[in-house]
Design an enzyme around this catalytic site. Structure first.
Site, short mmCIF file in Angstrom:
data_model
loop_
_atom_site.label_atom_id
_atom_site.label_comp_id
_atom_site.label_asym_id
_atom_site.label_seq_id
_atom_site.Cartn_x
_atom_site.Cartn_y
_atom_site.Cartn_z
N SER A 218 0.82 -1.20 0.00
CA SER A 218 0.00 0.00 0.00
C SER A 218 0.87 1.26 0.00
CB SER A 218 -0.96 -0.03 1.19
OG SER A 218 -1.97 0.93 1.03
N ASP A 439 -8.78 -5.99 -5.12
CA ASP A 439 -8.49 -4.77 -4.38
C ASP A 439 -9.12 -3.58 -5.07
OD1 ASP A 439 -7.43 -2.70 -2.90
OD2 ASP A 439 -5.39 -2.93 -3.69
N HIS A 510 -6.27 -6.45 -1.12
CA HIS A 510 -5.19 -5.48 -0.96
C HIS A 510 -3.97 -6.07 -0.27
CE1 HIS A 510 -3.77 -1.34 -0.84
NE2 HIS A 510 -3.55 -1.42 0.45
#
Length: 569
Positions: A218, A439, A510
């Site tokens: 991320s 995601d 994610h």
């Protein structure tokens, strides 16, 4: 928990911390006072040295000495963990060797159990900005797992420390258990502070000359790229021998590219998970067409790329005065709102999630956690803090923005695709970026669009489409418990060119090591050079008695990649 209503407060994900050795007199005295309190309160079992902590007497810890003893964690004394996690070290180190340095980062270091591992170590960072890397340790790739919705911690056969030495670091300053006043204004500041910590850590544990691998997910796409680039710039392989970089669903460009532009295509592709009525679905298409988002992607997400993207001020969806038209800027949020009406437990991190909301011992997300009556956030418990030599006066949160880890909540650095990431690719020839197909925090098309606008190895973007099959072997590792089961077979698609590998991972959200642990494990083997292919059926290097592998033709890759024409929508 990871529901739509809770997630909207902080969409980008999770972070990690670090610190250093030359603490300064006040810092050392504070640590000594905490240690005295800890020793008075711990029972005899918890005080046992880590190399005597299991039913059978273990050999002395590889890194245990007079200097590291104060950081040693009793492997069988971790609260609620009913098995020995082995040798590890946790605590805080300052971000520089300057006397009186008051800012420190928190770490948890697990030496590898792999007899074949050489002198190498991997750094894991979560993102946020402001989220703790202990999330990665507890629910992704650490030696024990406590997944949300589960009864108690379990051993993790997919722990990355079974391949190499791994350290989970809470950073920048202001994250998790890290101490001090956040002063970072950009990624250069973050990298400078991190590398100060890293020198101290290397000195403390005698890791000079070790190959350094950096990994994260991320917003750590920003951290990892800039830290790796700064380490290379230091030109000091005694401390900073960067050998590879691996990032999951990373922030590497403008939010508009990875969040907003691909929205309509994403909704169309996963139509069954967005069961909107006809009128709302048509409104999404109409707004997308008016804003020019899909047309922009279809022009630029091609292999090989035809040209660079225009500067952000010329991205689609803007009015004549340069501001964004509301119907364009709000498309992403409007889709999330509508999905949350149909599915109150909609999870932007993994869009196939449905109700009920499951309790998360991390208290995720930090800004508005779901904490059932009587439950406690694991790392904010006093007994856990004591076991990990963590500061008792810090109220730990999985993600924090008070105070922000960047001054005025703003990271002023440009996206890493402009310089930092190509620098690392060209220097190491060993960078892997993976993206989960489910995601929606950051969408795969946006990541690919960013990569097709990046120059490395003297050329712009990938020349060929990422459609080679990414294969994950079957393994005995996950056979004992449903709690650690992991999928196998053709599990996505990939492409490798000029030192950069992109992998699209099917059935993953994610946090790829959490949703597809065996896939992440294989990718780490590849990064470390333990296997030389992502589309071969050789077993995992840690399987003692590997099961027979598939001899059938693998065919093409399976994860959706590059939804840039009507036939794929």
């Amino acid at each position: 928990m990871r529901t739509a209503t809770l997630v909207l407060a902080g969409l980008l994900s999770l972070v990690h911390v670090g610190a250093g050795v030359g603490a300064g007199r006040r810092h050392r005295e504070a640590l000594q006072r905490q240690e005295q309190i800890r020793r008075r309160q711990l029972d005899a079992k918890t005080r046992e040295p880590p190399y005597e902590s299991s039913g059978r007497r273990q050999s002395r810890g590889r890194f245990l000495n007079e200097n590291t003893m104060q950081f040693a964690v009793n492997g069988s004394g971790i609260p609620d963990v009913d098995f020995d996690v082995g040798e590890s070290y946790a605590g805080s180190l300052p971000i520089s060797a300057e006397p009186g340095e008051e800012s420190s980062l928190f770490f948890w270091f697990f030496p590898t159990t792999n007899q074949d591992s050489g002198k190498d170590i991997l750094i894991w960072l979560n993102g946020g900005p402001g989220c703790s890397s202990l999330e990665g340790l507890l629910q992704e790739n650490g030696p024990f797992l406590w997944q949300y919705g589960t009864y108690r911690p379990v051993q993790n056969p997919w722990s990355w420390h079974t391949l190499t030495n791994v350290i989970w670091i809470e950073q920048p300053v202001g994250t998790g258990f890290s101490r001090g006043r956040p002063t970072a204004q950009n990624e250069e500041d973050v990298a400078r502070q991190f590398n100060g910590f890293w020198r101290n850590f290397v000195d403390l544990f005698g890791l000079h000359g070790y190959k350094v691998y950096i990994s994260g997910e991320s917003y750590a796409g920003m951290y990892c790229s800039y830290i790796a680039s700064a380490m290379l710039d230091a030109n000091d392989t005694n401390y900073y021998d960067v050998t590879g970089l691996m990032m999951y669903d990373p922030s590497i460009t403008y939010d508009l590219v990875q969040e907003v532009l691909p929205t309509a295509q994403f909704v169309e592709y996963w139509g069954g998970l967005f069961p909107f009525n006809d009128t709302f679905r048509q409104s999404i298409r109409d707004r997308d067409k008016k804003c020019g988002f899909s047309a922009f992607i279809e022009k630029h997400l091609v292999f090989p790329p035809k040209e660079n993207l225009p500067p952000p001020r010329m991205f689609p969806g803007r009015l004549t005065n340069g501001s964004y038209a509301p119907e364009c800027a709000d498309l992403f949020g409007d889709v999330l709102d509508a999905a949350g009406v149909l599915n109150p437990c909609f999870d932007v991190y993994q869009i196939a999630t449905t109700c009920p909301v499951l309790w998360d011992v991390l208290g995720f997300p930090g800004s508005d956690p779901y904490i059932p009556h009587g439950a406690k956030v694991y790392f904010n418990r006093t007994d856990v803090k004591m076991a990990l030599h963590a500061p008792l006066d810090v109220a730990w949160e999985v993600c924090t923005d008070d105070p922000p880890v960047f001054v005025n909540w703003t990271d002023t650095s440009p996206p890493p695709t402009q310089h930092a990431l190509p620098r690392v690719i060209d220097a190491t020839q060993n960078v892997l970026i993976a993206h989960g197909a489910l995601d929606m925090v950051l969408m795969a098309n946006g990541t690919l669009l960013a990569l097709q606008n990046m120059t490395w190895g003297g050329r712009l973007g990938f020349q060929t489409r990422p459609d080679r099959p990414f294969y994950v072997p079957r393994s005995w590792l996950s056979g004992d418990s449903l709690a650690t089961s992991a999928g196998a077979g053709v599990f996505g698609s990939f492409v490798t060119e000029r030192g950069l590998t992109y992998v699209g991972v099917a059935l993953a959200g994610h946090m790829i090591p959490q949703y597809a642990p065996a896939a992440a494990y294989r990718q780490l083997e590849y990064l470390l050079g333990r296997v030389d292919c992502l589309n071969c059926t050789v077993p995992f290097t840690t399987d003692g008695q590997p099961p027979p592998q598939s001899l059938d033709p693998l065919g093409a890759g399976t994860a959706p990649q590059g939804w840039s024409d009507d036939s794929l929508i």
